[in-house]
Design a protein around this motif. Structure first.
Motif, PDB file in Angstrom:
ATOM      1  N   GLU A  72       0.786  -1.151  -0.389  1.00 26.25           N
ATOM      2  CA  GLU A  72       0.127  -0.356   0.060  1.00 26.25           C
ATOM      3  C   GLU A  72       1.002   0.985  -0.209  1.00 26.25           C
ATOM      4  O   GLU A  72       0.070   2.559  -0.725  1.00 26.25           O
ATOM      5  CB  GLU A  72      -1.066   0.164   1.303  1.00 26.25           C
ATOM      6  CG  GLU A  72      -2.044  -1.016   0.282  1.00 26.25           C
ATOM      7  CD  GLU A  72      -2.791  -0.754   2.635  1.00 26.25           C
ATOM      8  OE1 GLU A  72      -2.717  -0.724   3.454  1.00 26.25           O
ATOM      9  OE2 GLU A  72      -4.180  -1.192   1.630  1.00 26.25           O
ATOM     10  N   ILE A  73       2.030   1.470   0.700  1.00 26.21           N
ATOM     11  CA  ILE A  73       3.023   2.542   0.644  1.00 26.21           C
ATOM     12  C   ILE A  73       3.333   2.282  -0.542  1.00 26.21           C
ATOM     13  O   ILE A  73       3.696   4.085  -0.998  1.00 26.21           O
ATOM     14  CB  ILE A  73       4.195   2.364   1.804  1.00 26.21           C
ATOM     15  CG1 ILE A  73       4.531   3.641   2.085  1.00 26.21           C
ATOM     16  CG2 ILE A  73       5.467   1.110   1.014  1.00 26.21           C
ATOM     17  CD1 ILE A  73       5.387   3.855   3.211  1.00 26.21           C
ATOM     18  N   LEU A  74       3.256   1.797  -1.777  1.00 22.19           N
ATOM     19  CA  LEU A  74       3.754   2.196  -3.240  1.00 22.19           C
ATOM     20  C   LEU A  74       2.422   2.897  -4.003  1.00 22.19           C
ATOM     21  O   LEU A  74       3.212   3.797  -4.408  1.00 22.19           O
ATOM     22  CB  LEU A  74       4.309   1.199  -3.297  1.00 22.19           C
ATOM     23  CG  LEU A  74       5.490  -0.197  -2.817  1.00 22.19           C
ATOM     24  CD1 LEU A  74       6.332  -1.266  -3.430  1.00 22.19           C
ATOM     25  CD2 LEU A  74       6.936   0.857  -3.143  1.00 22.19           C
ATOM     26  N   ARG A  75       1.506   1.841  -3.614  1.00 24.44           N
ATOM     27  CA  ARG A  75       0.402   2.433  -4.032  1.00 24.44           C
ATOM     28  C   ARG A  75      -0.035   4.318  -3.810  1.00 24.44           C
ATOM     29  O   ARG A  75      -0.165   4.307  -4.754  1.00 24.44           O
ATOM     30  CB  ARG A  75      -0.766   1.570  -3.376  1.00 24.44           C
ATOM     31  CG  ARG A  75      -0.098   0.162  -4.217  1.00 24.44           C
ATOM     32  CD  ARG A  75      -2.180  -0.953  -3.149  1.00 24.44           C
ATOM     33  NE  ARG A  75      -1.858  -1.663  -3.515  1.00 24.44           N
ATOM     34  CZ  ARG A  75      -1.840  -2.891  -4.124  1.00 24.44           C
ATOM     35  NH1 ARG A  75      -2.805  -2.341  -5.975  1.00 24.44           N
ATOM     36  NH2 ARG A  75      -1.718  -3.859  -4.418  1.00 24.44           N
ATOM     37  N   ALA A  76      -0.080   4.549  -2.781  1.00 23.38           N
ATOM     38  CA  ALA A  76       0.209   5.461  -1.903  1.00 23.38           C
ATOM     39  C   ALA A  76       1.695   6.924  -2.472  1.00 23.38           C
ATOM     40  O   ALA A  76       1.043   7.997  -2.129  1.00 23.38           O
ATOM     41  CB  ALA A  76       0.550   5.097  -0.631  1.00 23.38           C
ATOM     42  N   GLY A  77       2.617   5.730  -3.607  1.00 19.32           N
ATOM     43  CA  GLY A  77       3.514   7.347  -3.493  1.00 19.32           C
ATOM     44  C   GLY A  77       4.317   7.879  -2.877  1.00 19.32           C
ATOM     45  O   GLY A  77       5.012   8.069  -3.099  1.00 19.32           O
ATOM     46  N   ARG A  78       4.097   7.054  -1.799  1.00 22.79           N
ATOM     47  CA  ARG A  78       5.695   7.250  -0.428  1.00 22.79           C
ATOM     48  C   ARG A  78       6.162   6.635  -0.606  1.00 22.79           C
ATOM     49  O   ARG A  78       7.437   7.654   0.039  1.00 22.79           O
ATOM     50  CB  ARG A  78       4.590   7.111   1.048  1.00 22.79           C
ATOM     51  CG  ARG A  78       2.873   7.867   0.928  1.00 22.79           C
ATOM     52  CD  ARG A  78       2.923   9.170   1.634  1.00 22.79           C
ATOM     53  NE  ARG A  78       4.121   9.322   2.739  1.00 22.79           N
ATOM     54  CZ  ARG A  78       2.984   9.600   3.834  1.00 22.79           C
ATOM     55  NH1 ARG A  78       2.178   9.322   3.677  1.00 22.79           N
ATOM     56  NH2 ARG A  78       3.277  10.244   4.972  1.00 22.79           N
ATOM     57  N   VAL A  79       7.024   5.429  -1.161  1.00 25.83           N
ATOM     58  CA  VAL A  79       8.013   5.380  -1.351  1.00 25.83           C
ATOM     59  C   VAL A  79       8.222   4.537  -2.578  1.00 25.83           C
ATOM     60  O   VAL A  79       7.550   3.876  -3.364  1.00 25.83           O
ATOM     61  CB  VAL A  79       8.194   3.966  -0.355  1.00 25.83           C
ATOM     62  CG1 VAL A  79       9.608   3.452  -1.497  1.00 25.83           C
ATOM     63  CG2 VAL A  79       8.473   4.587   0.610  1.00 25.83           C
ATOM     64  N   PRO A  80       9.105   5.128  -3.598  1.00 23.28           N
ATOM     65  CA  PRO A  80       9.119   4.534  -5.620  1.00 23.28           C
ATOM     66  C   PRO A  80       8.710   2.900  -5.127  1.00 23.28           C
ATOM     67  O   PRO A  80       9.841   2.359  -4.787  1.00 23.28           O
ATOM     68  CB  PRO A  80      10.628   5.363  -5.584  1.00 23.28           C
ATOM     69  CG  PRO A  80      10.873   6.602  -4.710  1.00 23.28           C
ATOM     70  CD  PRO A  80      10.271   6.916  -3.455  1.00 23.28           C
ATOM     71  N   VAL A  81       8.304   2.739  -6.463  1.00 19.28           N
ATOM     72  CA  VAL A  81       8.114   1.043  -6.764  1.00 19.28           C
ATOM     73  C   VAL A  81       9.898   1.014  -7.238  1.00 19.28           C
ATOM     74  O   VAL A  81       9.546  -0.706  -6.793  1.00 19.28           O
ATOM     75  CB  VAL A  81       7.526   1.646  -7.648  1.00 19.28           C
ATOM     76  CG1 VAL A  81       7.234  -0.656  -8.122  1.00 19.28           C
ATOM     77  CG2 VAL A  81       6.427   1.883  -7.884  1.00 19.28           C
ATOM     78  N   GLU A  82      10.131   1.597  -8.353  1.00 18.21           N
ATOM     79  CA  GLU A  82      11.965   1.395  -8.343  1.00 18.21           C
ATOM     80  C   GLU A  82      12.518   1.313  -7.122  1.00 18.21           C
ATOM     81  O   GLU A  82      13.580   0.308  -7.294  1.00 18.21           O
ATOM     82  CB  GLU A  82      12.529   2.053  -9.421  1.00 18.21           C
ATOM     83  CG  GLU A  82      12.679   3.501  -9.044  1.00 18.21           C
ATOM     84  CD  GLU A  82      11.468   4.592  -9.095  1.00 18.21           C
ATOM     85  OE1 GLU A  82      11.408   5.469  -9.049  1.00 18.21           O
ATOM     86  OE2 GLU A  82      10.207   3.670  -9.549  1.00 18.21           O
TER      87      GLU A  82
END
Length: 475
Positions: A108-118
């Motif tokens: 969820e933290i990736l979906r929220a854009g708080r930590v970059p997926v890459e």
């Protein structure tokens, strides 16, 4: 010794007056004979050598076994200061565990854009084998070491998180044992919170994290890579202090859906394995096929809920130094609170703008490898030669994503005993946290590491640093 330095001296204020936490100790110290104190320091070194408290340096010859220098002037923290630190540490560890569960499940933290997926997808510390795996009790980091530095009376920063296999607790315990033997009168005069119950608490905490179908006694064992590992002394020490078996990979096998260890009475199932073997070497069937240190098939048993591995595989993603730079966001995302403990400002060299700034200011910054530890692979700009900076610049340009950079902090100092008397040296602090399904225990104190070289900011034992006993005062 008068404090004329620009750094915060934890023991002394202006005009040789002791700060409040040190008042009783300073009064005692002022009445002591320096010759006798130096003799005590030599006795302490003899005690450490006799006990076998040494470590090997990676890349050094087997015979190059070193004694970690021990300084007899303690580092003292007031009960009020410690209460604030423990609130911040507990909050951070809670967030780290929530982050690990999320990263290996809904993300969820990736979906929220708080930590970059890459940052996750391209990270060597991220283990796809852990996706969808829920550790027993929901605990990923059973033992955590949070490295703290201080810059002023009320300014503490987290320097890094150690969520994989944090080391150094044996030195915390032996430092205290040594001080109790050397200066018993001090502990009568000054009320210091105890640390000696760490192994008992660790044994209970690990057993509490055992799988649901475990044996009645919750059998715990410590997995070591063997005698050539730099921290082998600690592995053996903790196994002995907990009253559990110390095992190597060849002592273990898979039997009837359980991991079992060889004993004099045959093979006995293990419920919790406190492993001091890195992820890559844990299971040759799932990770490095060349590994001789792990147990073939242990990940399959783990995924099926047949054993607890402490710390869980894949926890390294939480102490990656690039992830560290997002920790204030991570804490807020999972706890709904602002981080109590500050991060050191960090430039991620993977980002072009940050890389440009770092390359322009190498002489003023500390640059670290994102997966580095032990003080290796880092550049301390203000102390580096032009040749070192030029060489590091090439490494940084070749692999910018492998590095982060931070400002050079004005680390606090604590006096050490030298031939000339007391002299200030820079310190950090690694408190140890034991996490179990219903909460956590933070040992009052931790490992204080001290840079023994004048002006040095590198406290790691592998780089010439020493240790001190850390006293947290009772209220």
């Amino acid at each position: 010794m008068q404090d004329n330095s620009p750094f915060f001296d934890e023991m002394l204020a202006a005009e040789d007056a002791a700060r409040e936490p040190y008042a009783d100790y300073h009064s005692w110290f002022s009445g002591e004979d320096m010759g006798e104190l130096r003799k005590k320091a030599t006795e302490a070194e003899t005690f450490f050598r006799r006990t076998g408290i040494t470590f090997n340096v990676y890349g050094a010859a087997e015979a190059d076994e070193r004694l970690i220098p021990f300084d007899i002037v303690p580092r003292i923290i007031s009960a009020r200061e410690w209460a604030r630190l423990t609130r911040g540490i507990e909050q951070r560890v809670r967030a780290i565990n929530a982050f690990l569960h999320d990263i290996y499940h809904r993300q969820e933290i990736l979906r929220a854009g708080r930590v970059p997926v890459e940052l996750i997808a391209r990270n060597d510390a991220f283990l796809p084998q852990m996706i969808g795996v829920a550790p027993p009790g929901g605990v990923y980091t059973h033992i955590v070491g949070i490295d703290l530095v201080r810059t002023d009376e009320n300014e503490f920063f987290v320097l890094e998180d150690n969520a994989r296999t944090p080391s150094g607790v044996s030195y915390m315990l032996e430092n205290r044992e040594t001080m109790l033997q050397m200066f018993p009168e001090l502990f009568t005069r000054i009320k210091v919170q105890p640390v000696q119950d760490y192994p008992v608490n660790l044994r209970r905490s690990l057993a509490a994290s055992a799988p649901a179908n475990c044996s009645a006694d919750g059998t715990v064992a410590v997995l070591t890579p063997g005698i050539h590992n730099s921290a082998y002394y600690e592995h053996a020490f903790l196994a002995d202090q907990m009253g559990v078996e110390l095992v190597e990979g060849h002592d273990l096998r898979i039997t009837d859906g359980k991991v079992a260890m060889r004993t004099t009475e045959g093979y006995k199932p293990i419920d919790v394995l406190y492993r001091r073997v890195d992820d890559d070497f844990l299971d040759p069937m799932n990770f490095n096929p060349e590994s001789q240190l792990g147990v073939p098939g242990i990940m399959d048993i783990y995924r099926a809920g047949g054993i607890t591995i402490a710390n869980a595989p894949g926890t390294g993603i939480a102490d990656d130094k690039a992830i560290y730079s997002y920790m204030p966001d991570i804490v807020e995302f999972y706890t709904g609170e602002k981080a109590i403990l500050k991060n050191v400002p960090t430039w991620r060299c993977s980002e072009p703008e940050a890389l440009s700034y770092v390359l322009d200011n190498l002489t003023e910054l500390v640059v670290k490898e994102v997966h580095g530890s032990g003080g290796y692979g880092m550049l301390v700009g203000p102390a580096a030669s032009k040749k070192d900076i030029a060489a590091f610049r090439k490494k940084l340009q070749a692999r910018p994503g492998n590095y982060i950079a931070q400002p050079t902090l004005a680390l606090s100092t604590v006096p050490i005993l030298t031939k000339a008397g007391l002299a200030p040296r820079h310190v950090d602090l690694r408190p140890f946290v034991q996490v179990r399904p219903d909460g956590c225990t933070i040992t009052p104190g931790g490992l204080t590491r001290v840079a023994l070289k004048k002006g040095s900011l590198v406290v790691n034992s592998s780089q010439g640093g020493g240790t001190k006993d850390t006293w947290v005062l009772e209220e």
